[in-house]
Design a protein around this motif. Structure first.
Motif, PDB file in Angstrom:
ATOM      1  N   ALA A 315       4.270   1.609   4.145  1.00 66.75           N
ATOM      2  CA  ALA A 315       4.700   2.789   3.382  1.00 66.75           C
ATOM      3  C   ALA A 315       4.596   2.529   1.877  1.00 66.75           C
ATOM      4  N   LEU A 316       5.008   1.335   1.447  1.00 71.20           N
ATOM      5  CA  LEU A 316       4.908   0.991   0.024  1.00 71.20           C
ATOM      6  C   LEU A 316       3.454   0.917  -0.424  1.00 71.20           C
ATOM      7  N   MET A 317       2.573   0.456   0.472  1.00 69.93           N
ATOM      8  CA  MET A 317       1.145   0.401   0.155  1.00 69.93           C
ATOM      9  C   MET A 317       0.610   1.808  -0.090  1.00 69.93           C
ATOM     10  N   TYR A 318       0.984   2.756   0.783  1.00 72.50           N
ATOM     11  CA  TYR A 318       0.548   4.138   0.594  1.00 72.50           C
ATOM     12  C   TYR A 318       1.118   4.726  -0.698  1.00 72.50           C
ATOM     13  N   ARG A 319       2.341   4.354  -1.022  1.00 77.73           N
ATOM     14  CA  ARG A 319       2.946   4.828  -2.272  1.00 77.73           C
ATOM     15  C   ARG A 319       2.149   4.341  -3.470  1.00 77.73           C
ATOM     16  N   ASN A 320       1.837   3.033  -3.490  1.00 75.77           N
ATOM     17  CA  ASN A 320       1.093   2.471  -4.620  1.00 75.77           C
ATOM     18  C   ASN A 320      -0.314   3.061  -4.704  1.00 75.77           C
ATOM     19  N   LYS A 321      -0.926   3.266  -3.544  1.00 68.79           N
ATOM     20  CA  LYS A 321      -2.261   3.867  -3.516  1.00 68.79           C
ATOM     21  C   LYS A 321      -2.229   5.276  -4.109  1.00 68.79           C
ATOM     22  N   ALA A 322      -1.243   6.081  -3.723  1.00 69.48           N
ATOM     23  CA  ALA A 322      -1.130   7.453  -4.224  1.00 69.48           C
ATOM     24  C   ALA A 322      -0.915   7.471  -5.733  1.00 69.48           C
ATOM     25  N   ARG A 326      -3.672   8.936  -8.066  1.00 76.31           N
ATOM     26  CA  ARG A 326      -3.130  10.246  -8.432  1.00 76.31           C
ATOM     27  C   ARG A 326      -3.295  11.253  -7.286  1.00 76.31           C
ATOM     28  N   SER A 327      -2.928  10.775  -6.099  1.00 77.71           N
ATOM     29  CA  SER A 327      -2.982  11.624  -4.914  1.00 77.71           C
ATOM     30  C   SER A 327      -1.581  11.721  -4.319  1.00 77.71           C
ATOM     31  N   SER A 328      -1.475  12.294  -3.134  1.00 75.41           N
ATOM     32  CA  SER A 328      -0.162  12.430  -2.497  1.00 75.41           C
ATOM     33  C   SER A 328      -0.232  11.980  -1.038  1.00 75.41           C
ATOM     34  N   SER A 329       0.795  11.241  -0.636  1.00 68.61           N
ATOM     35  CA  SER A 329       0.895  10.821   0.768  1.00 68.61           C
ATOM     36  C   SER A 329       2.355  10.876   1.213  1.00 68.61           C
ATOM     37  N   LEU A 330       3.079  11.868   0.688  1.00 73.50           N
ATOM     38  CA  LEU A 330       4.513  11.944   0.935  1.00 73.50           C
ATOM     39  C   LEU A 330       4.851  12.075   2.414  1.00 73.50           C
ATOM     40  N   LEU A 331       4.087  12.878   3.153  1.00 76.52           N
ATOM     41  CA  LEU A 331       4.383  13.064   4.573  1.00 76.52           C
ATOM     42  C   LEU A 331       4.172  11.768   5.353  1.00 76.52           C
ATOM     43  N   GLN A 333       4.311   8.703   4.062  1.00 68.59           N
ATOM     44  CA  GLN A 333       5.366   7.780   3.645  1.00 68.59           C
ATOM     45  C   GLN A 333       6.680   8.109   4.348  1.00 68.59           C
ATOM     46  N   GLU A 334       7.039   9.387   4.387  1.00 70.42           N
ATOM     47  CA  GLU A 334       8.310   9.765   4.998  1.00 70.42           C
ATOM     48  C   GLU A 334       8.368   9.348   6.461  1.00 70.42           C
ATOM     49  N   GLY A 335       7.280   9.564   7.201  1.00 74.29           N
ATOM     50  CA  GLY A 335       7.253   9.175   8.608  1.00 74.29           C
ATOM     51  C   GLY A 335       7.395   7.674   8.792  1.00 74.29           C
ATOM     52  N   LEU A 336       6.715   6.903   7.937  1.00 71.34           N
ATOM     53  CA  LEU A 336       6.792   5.441   8.030  1.00 71.34           C
ATOM     54  C   LEU A 336       8.187   4.942   7.679  1.00 71.34           C
ATOM     55  N   TYR A 337       8.757   5.469   6.606  1.00 77.10           N
ATOM     56  CA  TYR A 337      10.100   5.036   6.195  1.00 77.10           C
ATOM     57  C   TYR A 337      11.145   5.368   7.261  1.00 77.10           C
ATOM     58  N   ARG A 338      11.046   6.540   7.856  1.00 73.65           N
ATOM     59  CA  ARG A 338      12.028   6.937   8.874  1.00 73.65           C
ATOM     60  C   ARG A 338      11.961   6.010  10.082  1.00 73.65           C
ATOM     61  N   ARG A 339      10.745   5.691  10.531  1.00 72.36           N
ATOM     62  CA  ARG A 339      10.604   4.764  11.664  1.00 72.36           C
ATOM     63  C   ARG A 339      11.102   3.368  11.290  1.00 72.36           C
ATOM     64  N   ALA A 340      10.774   2.927  10.075  1.00 68.35           N
ATOM     65  CA  ALA A 340      11.205   1.598   9.638  1.00 68.35           C
ATOM     66  C   ALA A 340      12.721   1.495   9.615  1.00 68.35           C
ATOM     67  N   ILE A 341      13.371   2.512   9.065  1.00 65.62           N
ATOM     68  CA  ILE A 341      14.839   2.514   8.971  1.00 65.62           C
ATOM     69  C   ILE A 341      15.468   2.515  10.359  1.00 65.62           C
ATOM     70  N   GLU A 342      14.848   3.224  11.281  1.00 69.40           N
ATOM     71  CA  GLU A 342      15.344   3.254  12.667  1.00 69.40           C
ATOM     72  C   GLU A 342      15.226   1.872  13.312  1.00 69.40           C
ATOM     73  N   LEU A 375      12.503  11.949  -0.798  1.00 70.90           N
ATOM     74  CA  LEU A 375      13.466  13.042  -0.654  1.00 70.90           C
ATOM     75  C   LEU A 375      13.767  13.717  -1.988  1.00 70.90           C
ATOM     76  N   CYS A 376      13.824  12.913  -3.043  1.00 74.27           N
ATOM     77  CA  CYS A 376      14.207  13.461  -4.354  1.00 74.27           C
ATOM     78  C   CYS A 376      13.153  14.414  -4.919  1.00 74.27           C
ATOM     79  N   VAL A 377      11.930  14.323  -4.424  1.00 73.66           N
ATOM     80  CA  VAL A 377      10.880  15.249  -4.847  1.00 73.66           C
ATOM     81  C   VAL A 377      11.159  16.650  -4.309  1.00 73.66           C
ATOM     82  N   GLN A 378      11.888  16.729  -3.198  1.00 76.93           N
ATOM     83  CA  GLN A 378      12.200  18.004  -2.554  1.00 76.93           C
ATOM     84  C   GLN A 378      13.591  18.461  -3.009  1.00 76.93           C
ATOM     85  N   GLN A 379      13.639  19.583  -3.684  1.00 70.37           N
ATOM     86  CA  GLN A 379      14.874  20.041  -4.318  1.00 70.37           C
ATOM     87  C   GLN A 379      16.021  20.166  -3.326  1.00 70.37           C
TER      88      GLN A 379
END
Length: 427
Positions: A315-322, A326-331, A333-342, A375-379
């Motif tokens: 997930a961090l790799m996708y974040r750094n790549k984005a 200057r692209s987006s991979s929020l969806l 990243q969110e899926g990876l982080y949620r599974r990791a936390i679980e 999450l903070c990107v989403q109001q």
């Protein structure tokens, strides 16, 4: 269960009898050596150890592991009657090491540690047996966040190596010293003392530390200090050259638990993927980290906490790549982080972060702070994100880097975080 135990017991007795017959037949029994002039351990014990490990892992169930432990307990009972000489103590030591390995694989760390302390008490056993036990104790205590205990044990390992007559260990002297120094260097890396760590890695790359864990720790030091080309070379050497199976027949290459060769190979692959990401080679990073994820799932199971460690890094790799592209991979990243936390078994956000002792706390903090950023990107989810960020900052305990440092890795002057998969810590 009773039927299986009886059948298993018969198999163990048959194995023991077969080996005993071999010892009295016209063909002499081939003893296992450690580089000295005498035998190092009982070959019957080694056979039983290999059988126990194979049986336990055949199904990777509670029952198969319990049966594997039963075999080892029976094996230990046959070794204890002659506990004074080196040969007998080596045999006892290798059985205890194997038992700690199975306990570790089931997540029973305290019991594994107890067995390893038992090996340390076998003062007449080969140095290789005691180094393997101490090296593993250091690794387990680092994984549990008990850094001071790890440091004391690493110092003691260096101390008894210098006191013992290493000449009796044949050509393994340099290898054992390199392993002892490297595990002390790993402790210094974890605690953020890079200058001190460097002093313990001098000469490691020139030594035949065949289990790979010493070379891996040195590679991570080079990685953390941004000597990327040298680190990459060492990681690749480990992946290509370290044997993939445990060898309980050689006292000088014994390595178990989170220092075992399989774990070292996984950790080297994982570290190489991180390095490619840090160098901006995101295509290679994605390929290597995906391979590390597959291997981790195969070795530990698809929902093991170590899978969560790898997912966090991806997930961090996708974040750094984005960020760099200057692209987006929020969806993603969110899926990876949620599974990791679980998989990392994160406690509720309401828990008192800094006051709660957490297994893999730094990795959990990374996963949650990364998720918080998404999450903070989403109001409508910003409040939840801020709460998650506050929790992560309270739990983060790395002494070399702050969470901000980790998230600002794309900056030219930034520090480079390296996640050690063996101990699930950020270096």
């Amino acid at each position: 269960m009773i039927h299986a135990a009886v059948k298993l017991s018969k198999s163990v007795i048959s194995l023991s009898r077969t080996s005993s017959v071999a010892a009295t037949s016209s063909q002499p029994l081939r003893f296992l050596h450690d580089g000295t002039n005498g035998p190092s351990s009982n070959p019957v014990a080694v056979q039983m150890i290999n059988y126990a490990l194979s049986h336990a892992r055949s199904q990777k169930s509670d029952e198969s592991y319990a049966q594997g432990m039963l075999i080892l307990e029976q094996c230990l009972s046959t070794q204890s009657s002659e506990s004074e000489g080196q040969f007998a103590q080596n045999s006892i030591g290798t059985v205890l090491l194997a038992m700690s390995n199975l306990l570790y694989e089931r997540g029973r760390f305290e019991e594994a540690i107890e067995k390893l302390h038992g090996v340390q008490g076998l003062t007449r056993s080969s140095l290789g047996v005691r180094v393997a036990a101490t090296e593993t104790l250091v690794g387990l205590y680092l994984q549990l966040g008990q850094d001071d205990t790890s440091s004391v044990l690493a110092d003691k390992c260096l101390e008894f190596l210098h006191k013992d007559d290493l000449r009796s260990n044949g050509g393994s002297k340099e290898s054992l010293i390199a392993r002892a120094k490297a595990v002390k260097g790993l402790v210094e890396l974890v605690t953020g003392n890079l200058e001190s760590a460097e002093s313990f890695f001098h000469g490691v790359q020139d030594t035949e530390a065949r289990n790979g864990t010493a070379v891996l720790s040195y590679g991570e030091f080079l990685h953390a200090t941004q000597q990327f080309s040298l680190a990459k070379e060492l990681y690749q050497n480990i992946i290509e050259g370290v044997p993939k199976n445990e060898d309980f027949s050689d006292m000088n290459t014994l390595a178990i638990c989170n220092m075992a060769s399989d774990e070292v190979l996984l950790a080297a692959t994982f570290a190489l993927g991180q390095l490619e990401s840090h160098m901006g080679n995101f295509g290679a990073a994605e390929e290597i980290l995906t391979k590390a994820l597959t291997k981790t799932e195969e070795y530990f199971g698809s929902s093991h906490p170590k899978v969560g460690v790898v997912l966090t890094c991806i997930a961090l790799m996708y974040r750094n790549k984005a960020r760099q592209e200057r692209s987006s991979s929020l969806l993603i990243q969110e899926g990876l982080y949620r599974r990791a936390i679980e998989f990392l078994k994160a406690p509720p956000l309401e828990s008192k972060g800094a006051e709660t002792k957490l297994d893999r706390g730094d990795i959990l903090a990374l996963a949650r702070v990364g998720y918080a950023e998404v999450l903070c990107v989403q109001q409508n989810r910003k409040t939840e994100g801020e709460k998650m960020k506050t929790w992560a900052e309270a739990v983060w305990s790395n002494r070399r880097m702050s969470l901000t440092d980790v998230l600002d890795i794309s900056e030219p002057s930034s520090k480079v975080p390296v996640i050690d998969a063996r101990i699930s810590r950020v270096l």
